[in-house]
Design a protein around this motif. Structure first.
Motif: not given
Length: 683
Positions: A344-346, A405-407, A424-428, A432-434
């Motif tokens: 889905t989308q976020q 995470e380092i990159a 910030q929200h996307m990284f949290q 679910l997506w990376a």
């Protein structure tokens, strides 16, 4: 929730097509019939003000009222929480049109007062008896046939079994209200309040018992704004039911009887899901981009790697309540079979609804939309092009979690985006997506799927635009599906009849050329060709049957190491896993595993890595298998479902060629002759 399906909606057909087949305790012969055909014994009907629906008004006024509040007509398959709710619904519908109702008959279980079924009819049903001919009471009986039949299907749930909507008399709103007022004085049953007058069962409109009304996910109901398109939607459903067996639509009504959400799906989509139920994508682009059309789509990926439509909906809002209703409506149509992976989308409300309805599915976010949102949030960045390149390298280039995470942190600091809320929200939600976190999730090629312009719903690209109206969408809907089906048929033909051109002499390529569909083979062919850039297979660790290898790959001027786990079982079955996650992402093995298999002397790709969903030799009949296959011989509705399903399977087979068609036709004629001369046994 209400719904209708098949071509039996709004008819007295003895074989209405239902969403579910329910087996009841006992047959008709084990029930006792109670006839209530006297006006004096009518259940009470309250005198609530009219719903302002006047069929005699001008079309423009009628359309305006439809937009304000639609009072849906009864239809086979509608379900209610109780008999009182069902009665109240039909009563409210009757008052809206201008006629009164009464209980024509009801029946209970033998030796029990438990009501099992009832027939509610128009008050003009039947004719005055001879003994009452001299009565001074005005004769209002016209022999009207309008009615609905209700049956108790399980516990306290009631289902509309048959419907006949046509009246042979004019409507009289004043008389309907007068009748309601008169009957209301005979309070033999508790009077339901106004807010439950038209409340249909809300199987898919549930919040957690622990969710307080003030919770942000608990949003107030809104009406579905169709802007004059409801008539077109209704006509569309009726028309498609004439040509599409087992077409199903569901409507969600608010407490005030207004239309809130709509969902529909055809039999072909339900059957296709049985072949491609490993991945489901939910597209809400029309909502997130504020299109005029509040359209959502359930999308799958077929054996050619192309998108297929697995259901559509129109929604009033983007609340938790709406998504729960929609997801459960879809899940019910799929006989309770959730997808393996749901993309889905976020959206916070959507994410909570997914965990509620699909708790065992792998919920993932669309990588395309995630990247689009990130790019959109940095559009004012001076080095936006450089950032885009850096983001792609971090997302697609990192093989391990720590590396990613380092990159990511280095990239954010480099471009001064530490305080960017979107990032910030996307990284949290990165798990679910990376891609680096998704190597245990089957994605059927969706990770790198060419979604194109993310500002448009990818399955409807070129068809649905920002200002597309509902009427325009419906007018082109069947043409759109025909194009999709034609494309699939052409791809099937190409895969079966064409011999793909080989690019190498490797046995894996010639093996898969005979197995995969043409489109999937070309993707696999790229992996075989890329084996030439891989070299240096080295075993670095061994532990019994499992070994760890490193395969080197040349990427431009750089060389990267890819770790591959190779395991053999006692049955000589081979298992491989590459750090790149190629098999999970694409559904076929990557270049690194292929090189290792070749290095270890395997001349063919192991069969466990040849998925049936990609094979061209699988006969896929798009005829839905409804139910368990067991038939209750006491239930005529199940006879119809069973026979219709089997007949449609023969029809699908007969469409394959002229010879198949001739064989199917002869088989039908033989069956018809046998059935014609069957002698009925006395019951």
């Amino acid at each position: 929730m209400m719904g209708g399906k098949g071509n039996s909606v709004f008819s007295l057909s003895p074989n209405p097509n239902h969403l579910c087949i329910s087996m009841e305790d006992g047959s008709q012969s084990s029930e006792q019939l109670v006839v209530d055909d006297d006006d004096d014994d009518l259940p009470p009907i309250d005198d609530t003000p009219d719903l302002d629906i006047d069929l005699e008004e001008e079309e423009e006024e009628e359309t305006r009222r439809d937009e304000k509040c639609f009072m849906a007509p009864p239809a086979p398959g509608m379900e209610f929480d109780s008999y009182d709710d069902a009665y109240s619904f039909y009563n409210s519908y009757a008052r809206a049109l201008g006629f009164a109702i009464r209980v024509k008959s009801s029946w209970t279980k033998r030796n029990s007062k438990e009501k099992r079924g009832a027939v509610l009819c128009c008050n003009c049903q039947g004719f005055k008896l001879l003994k009452d001919a001299s009565s001074r009471r005005k004769d209002t009986r016209t022999g009207c046939q309008a009615m609905i039949r209700l049956r108790l299907i399980q516990f306290d749930r009631w289902k509309v079994d048959q419907v006949y909507l046509h009246h042979n008399h004019s409507f009289d709103p004043h008389r309907a209200h007068k009748k309601s007022s008169s009957a209301a004085t005979k309070t033999t049953l508790p009077q339901p309040p106004l807010h439950v007058q038209v409340r249909t069962i809300r199987l898919y409109r549930t919040l957690s018992l622990h969710t307080p009304p003030t919770h942000p996910l608990f949003q107030s109901s809104r009406r579905l704004e169709l802007r004059g398109g409801f008539r077109a939607l209704q006509d569309f459903f009726f028309q498609i039911q004439l040509t599409s067996p087992n077409f199903l639509y569901l409507m969600d009504l608010a407490d005030d009887g207004c239309l809130r959400n709509v969902f529909w799906i055809d039999a072909r989509a339900r059957a296709a899901y049985s072949h491609f139920g490993d991945l489901l994508l939910f597209d809400t682009t029309c909502l997130s981009n504020a299109y005029d059309l509040p359209l959502v789509a359930f999308v799958g990926i077929n054996h050619h790697g192309d998108t297929i439509l697995l259901g559509c909906g129109l929604v009033a809002d983007q609340s938790f309540d709406t998504y729960v209703w929609l997801f459960r409506a879809w899940l019910t149509c799929m006989l309770g079979r959730p997808p393996q992976t749901f993309i889905t989308q976020q959206c916070k409300a959507m994410r909570t609804a997914v965990s509620e309805v699909f708790p065992r599915a792998h919920h993932r976010l669309s990588l395309t939309h995630v990247l689009h949102n990130i790019f959109h949030s940095v559009v004012q960045l001076q080095d936006s092009d450089l950032f885009r390149m850096a983001l792609n390298r971090v997302v697609y280039g990192c093989l391990k979690v720590e590396e990613f995470e380092i990159a990511w942190e280095e990239m954010i600091i480099r471009f001064g985006l530490t305080n960017n809320e979107t990032i910030q929200h996307m990284f949290q939600d990165r798990e679910l997506w990376a891609p680096v976190y998704l190597k245990d999730t089957f994605l059927a090629g969706a990770l790198t799927f060419p979604l194109g312009n993310v500002a448009a719903p990818f399955i409807f690209s070129g068809y649905v635009h920002e200002n597309t109206s509902l009427r325009e969408f419906l007018e082109g809907y069947e043409s759109f599906l025909d194009q999709k089906y034609t494309r699939e048929a052409l791809c099937d033909s190409e895969s079966l009849k064409s011999i793909p051109e080989l690019k190498t002499t490797h046995p894996y390529e010639s093996q898969m050329a005979k197995v995969f569909t043409m489109q999937i083979f070309r993707r696999f062919q790229d992996e075989v060709s890329a084996m030439s850039s891989c070299f240096g297979v080295t075993q670095v660790h061994s532990n019994g049957s499992a070994s760890s290898y490193v395969v080197k790959e040349r990427e431009g001027e750089k060389v990267r190491d890819f770790e591959v786990i190779y395991e053999t079982s006692a049955a000589a079955q081979v298992r491989c896993f590459c750090v790149c996650g190629g098999f999970s992402f694409n559904g076929y093995q990557c270049r690194h595993v292929l090189l290792l298999l070749s290095h270890n002397g395997l001349q063919e790709v192991p069969p466990q890595y040849i998925l049936q969903r990609w094979r061209k030799d699988v006969k896929r009949l798009y005829v839905a298998e409804f139910g368990s296959g067991r038939v209750d011989i006491m239930n005529p509705d199940q006879w119809y479902e069973h026979l219709h399903r089997r007949a449609m399977q023969v029809v699908e087979q007969g469409m394959r060629s002229k010879e198949h068609c001739r064989a199917a036709w002869e088989a039908f004629k033989e069956c018809a002759n046998k059935v014609q001369f069957v002698t009925e046994k006395p019951s």
